[in-house]
Design a protein around this motif. Structure first.
Motif, short mmCIF file in Angstrom:
data_model
loop_
_atom_site.label_atom_id
_atom_site.label_comp_id
_atom_site.label_asym_id
_atom_site.label_seq_id
_atom_site.Cartn_x
_atom_site.Cartn_y
_atom_site.Cartn_z
N ALA A 37 22.47 21.39 -22.49
CA ALA A 37 22.55 20.52 -24.17
C ALA A 37 24.06 20.28 -23.72
O ALA A 37 24.02 19.34 -25.17
N VAL A 38 24.80 20.75 -23.32
CA VAL A 38 26.27 20.24 -23.63
C VAL A 38 25.79 18.98 -23.00
O VAL A 38 26.41 17.78 -23.13
N ILE A 39 25.69 19.30 -22.06
CA ILE A 39 25.69 17.78 -20.93
C ILE A 39 24.96 16.81 -21.55
O ILE A 39 25.28 14.92 -21.41
N GLY A 40 23.65 17.01 -21.73
CA GLY A 40 22.53 16.16 -22.48
C GLY A 40 23.84 15.32 -24.18
O GLY A 40 23.52 14.40 -23.94
N LEU A 41 24.60 16.49 -24.78
CA LEU A 41 25.57 15.38 -25.90
C LEU A 41 26.55 15.00 -25.26
O LEU A 41 26.59 13.75 -26.26
N LEU A 67 18.56 21.80 -11.14
CA LEU A 67 18.88 21.31 -10.28
C LEU A 67 18.39 19.81 -10.72
O LEU A 67 18.13 18.59 -10.04
N THR A 68 16.64 19.72 -11.22
CA THR A 68 16.14 18.88 -11.63
C THR A 68 16.02 18.56 -13.11
O THR A 68 16.39 17.79 -12.85
N GLY A 69 14.43 19.05 -13.35
CA GLY A 69 13.83 18.40 -14.40
C GLY A 69 15.21 19.00 -15.93
O GLY A 69 15.03 18.26 -16.35
N MET A 70 15.58 20.04 -15.81
CA MET A 70 16.72 20.26 -16.62
C MET A 70 17.84 19.16 -17.35
O MET A 70 17.26 18.93 -18.85
N ILE A 71 18.36 18.49 -16.31
CA ILE A 71 18.89 17.09 -16.73
C ILE A 71 18.39 16.02 -17.53
O ILE A 71 18.92 15.83 -18.45
N PHE A 72 16.80 16.12 -17.09
CA PHE A 72 16.26 14.90 -17.82
C PHE A 72 15.84 14.99 -19.03
O PHE A 72 15.63 14.51 -20.68
N ILE A 73 15.26 16.46 -18.92
CA ILE A 73 15.11 17.50 -20.78
C ILE A 73 16.04 16.82 -21.74
O ILE A 73 15.73 16.43 -22.82
N GLN A 74 17.32 17.21 -21.62
CA GLN A 74 18.09 17.51 -21.82
C GLN A 74 18.74 15.92 -22.51
O GLN A 74 19.31 15.49 -23.44
N ALA A 75 18.82 14.77 -21.76
CA ALA A 75 18.84 13.52 -21.57
C ALA A 75 18.07 13.32 -22.66
O ALA A 75 17.89 12.00 -23.22
N PHE A 76 16.93 13.24 -22.68
CA PHE A 76 15.63 12.95 -23.55
C PHE A 76 16.19 13.14 -24.54
O PHE A 76 16.34 12.59 -26.20
N TYR A 77 16.17 14.87 -24.99
CA TYR A 77 16.29 15.43 -26.28
C TYR A 77 17.27 15.08 -27.06
O TYR A 77 17.20 14.63 -28.21
N TRP A 78 18.53 15.17 -26.13
CA TRP A 78 19.86 15.07 -27.01
C TRP A 78 20.38 13.03 -27.14
O TRP A 78 21.04 12.39 -28.47
N GLY A 79 19.73 11.99 -26.00
CA GLY A 79 19.93 11.18 -26.16
C GLY A 79 19.36 10.11 -26.57
O GLY A 79 19.29 8.69 -27.47
N THR A 80 17.76 10.57 -26.82
CA THR A 80 16.53 9.37 -27.36
C THR A 80 15.96 9.93 -28.52
O THR A 80 15.03 8.79 -28.76
N ASN A 81 15.68 11.06 -29.03
CA ASN A 81 15.11 11.72 -29.55
C ASN A 81 15.16 11.37 -30.87
O ASN A 81 16.73 12.18 -31.34
N GLN A 82 14.72 10.97 -31.74
CA GLN A 82 15.18 10.25 -33.20
C GLN A 82 15.50 11.55 -34.15
O GLN A 82 16.69 10.93 -34.93
N THR A 83 15.52 12.35 -34.35
CA THR A 83 15.41 13.56 -35.09
C THR A 83 17.02 13.63 -34.83
O THR A 83 17.54 14.23 -35.96
N ILE A 94 30.60 23.40 -30.00
CA ILE A 94 29.29 24.90 -30.85
C ILE A 94 28.25 24.62 -29.59
O ILE A 94 28.93 26.45 -29.83
N ARG A 95 28.10 24.09 -29.21
CA ARG A 95 26.99 24.56 -28.26
C ARG A 95 27.18 25.22 -27.04
O ARG A 95 26.83 25.97 -26.70
N LEU A 96 28.98 25.10 -26.67
CA LEU A 96 29.46 25.98 -25.34
C LEU A 96 29.76 27.59 -25.76
O LEU A 96 29.45 27.85 -24.64
N LEU A 97 30.67 26.83 -27.17
CA LEU A 97 31.17 28.09 -27.60
C LEU A 97 30.75 29.59 -28.36
O LEU A 97 30.74 30.44 -28.36
N ILE A 98 29.48 29.21 -29.07
CA ILE A 98 29.25 29.80 -30.31
C ILE A 98 27.73 29.87 -30.43
O ILE A 98 27.18 31.10 -30.22
#
Length: 475
Positions: free
Chosen positions: A83-87, A234-250, A274-278
């Motif tokens: 998720a850190v990468i997604g943010l 190495l495959t879909g995880m990065i795209f899941i994060q890009a979608f959730y953090w980058g395009t998800n309206q919420t 916060i996501r990385l450390l806590i």
């Protein structure tokens, strides 16, 4: 006075205190003349601290705490590290584009990139399906389950879900995004502090001794039969994060409500820290410890260990923090769903001069009713977090493909992108419900690339357009 009475008094006292502090913070702000900006972007008035707090608590709720701890293994921490990468992608790639185009919703960007309002409405509708049929009922169920476990109450999960739904709807209807973000931040401070205290007390309960716990519960390298095999990272995880953090309206709605891009990015980077450390220890350590203490008890793990390790008065404090997390996540999803409907569908096709306040209230009531009706469905699932992630693949990768195609290429017909979305949804449904040759995260990656390929091929072969690479859109 009984122990349970103390719990309840502390719980309601702190819950009321958070609500009152939120009221004091929001009461001094004048309403903007632009109803959409006021209800859905807080008139661009969120400082970096409230952006970070709202993003953190919107995501971190009982579906995360209960669902991930319910797997009772360290492996699930990879969701938070990824998720850190997604943010970072949100801050550096998507936010500059949203601010440059003065977007109220993420889907408004699609209309401007494709020059077509229909694609905006189609993707908004898909987001709404995910919010109303997946996330809202999952949050209500997991929050109610936790409260039932912590208090040991005889009240039904459905009754507790109704209580959460009613209070969350009031925040979303009467306060708009400003009240949601402020309450998120105040609640987040409490939740993160109490969450880390649970981690410490849980480990202390086993004398800091993890011996006897199976290796597969402690490893960070998942095997093929685990919920998160190592190769999916190495495959879909990065795209899941890009979608959730980058395009998800919420999520992005909070970052789009800052006064300027720099302030928004500062808030997003703070949320990433916060996501990385806590957050990682909060969502796995109590579950692992509960495995040693109680065995494989699934989604009941977090509530059970919290009830055992916390003194009575602190369990009331923690219950208030968890209730706040449920409410803020729920009302955040409600607020973003109302934004998508009002801005992308109703104003475009029904009435462009609608009374936003009244429409917001009506549509919120409808969404709450649907979510409550689905709570029993989620109660029947073996693992709520795995169910949510798998189901959302039906929508996430097809939606992400429209953003990738729209931002990377130009001269793409919106109809080609819509056809690709339909194709991708059907393809992923086939993978999940008919033939599953790989882990669902691999299949999400395959679905994304297939959608992009279908969009470009359809654009050329059906609509006769030649594409070229778009100029860099970030500021």
């Amino acid at each position: 006075m009984s122990a349970q009475a103390i719990q309840v008094i502390v719980f309601f006292g702190i819950t009321a205190l958070i609500a009152f502090a939120t009221y004091l913070k929001c009461a001094g702000h004048a309403r903007s003349s632009d109803s959409n900006k006021e209800y859905f972007l807080a008139s661009g008035g969120l400082s970096w601290m409230f952006v970070a707090g709202s993003i953190t608590l919107t995501n971190l709720s009982t579906d995360q705490l209960i669902g991930m701890n319910g797997n009772q293994m360290a492996l699930l921490a990879w969701w938070e590290f990824a998720a850190v990468i997604g943010l970072i992608i949100l801050a550096k790639v998507f936010l500059p584009v949203y601010y440059k185009n003065n977007c109220t919703t993420t889907t408004e960007l699609l209309e401007k990139r494709y020059g077509d309002k229909n694609i905006r409405a189609v993707i908004a509708a898909l987001f709404l399906l995910g919010n109303v049929f997946i996330f809202l009922p999952a949050v209500l169920y997991s929050g109610s389950l936790f409260m039932k476990s912590l208090f040991g109450t005889e009240l039904s999960i459905m009754f507790l879900a109704v209580c959460f739904a009613l209070v969350g709807a009031c925040y979303a209807v009467f306060g708009g995004l400003r009240a949601v973000a402020v309450s998120d931040t105040y609640s987040g401070i409490l939740l993160l502090g109490m969450g880390m205290l649970i981690v410490y007390l849980a480990v202390a309960a086993i004398d800091f001794d993890f011996s006897g716990i199976p290796t597969e519960r402690l490893t960070m390298i998942g095997g093929d039969d685990s919920p998160l095999p190592w190769h999916v990272l190495l495959t879909g995880m990065i795209f899941i994060q890009a979608f959730y953090w980058g395009t998800n309206q919420t999520i992005t709605q909070r970052a789009m409500a800052a006064p300027n891009l720099k302030e928004a990015q500062k808030g997003v980077f703070s949320a990433a820290a916060i996501r990385l450390l806590i957050v990682p220890p909060m969502i796995v350590v109590p579950g692992i410890v509960s495995y040693k203490l109680y065995g494989d008890i699934g989604d009941a793990a977090y509530g059970t260990i919290a009830a055992d390790v916390l003194p009575v008065w602190l369990s009331g404090v923690f219950a208030a923090a968890i209730a706040a997390a449920v409410l803020t996540t729920f009302n955040s999803i409600l607020n973003s769903s109302a934004a998508l409907y009002c801005c992308d569908i109703h104003e475009a096709y029904v009435n462009k001069d609608a009374n936003v306040g009244k429409l917001n209230a009506i549509i919120t009531i409808v969404f709450v009713g649907i979510a409550l009706a689905l709570v029993p469905v989620y109660a029947a699932q073996e693992s709520i977090i795995n169910t949510v992630q798998e189901l959302y693949g039906l929508l996430s990768m097809p939606i992400l493909s429209t953003f990738i195609v729209g931002l990377v290429f130009k001269d793409v017909d919106a109809r080609a992108a819509i056809i690709a979305v339909v194709f991708g949804t059907l393809l992923y449904a086939f993978f999940v419900f008919v033939w599953a040759p790989f882990h669902y995260i691999h299949m999400m990656c395959i679905t994304l690339f297939a959608c992009v390929g279908v969009a470009l091929a359809t654009n050329r072969l059906v609509f006769g357009n030649k594409v070229s690479f778009a100029r860099q859109q970030t500021a």
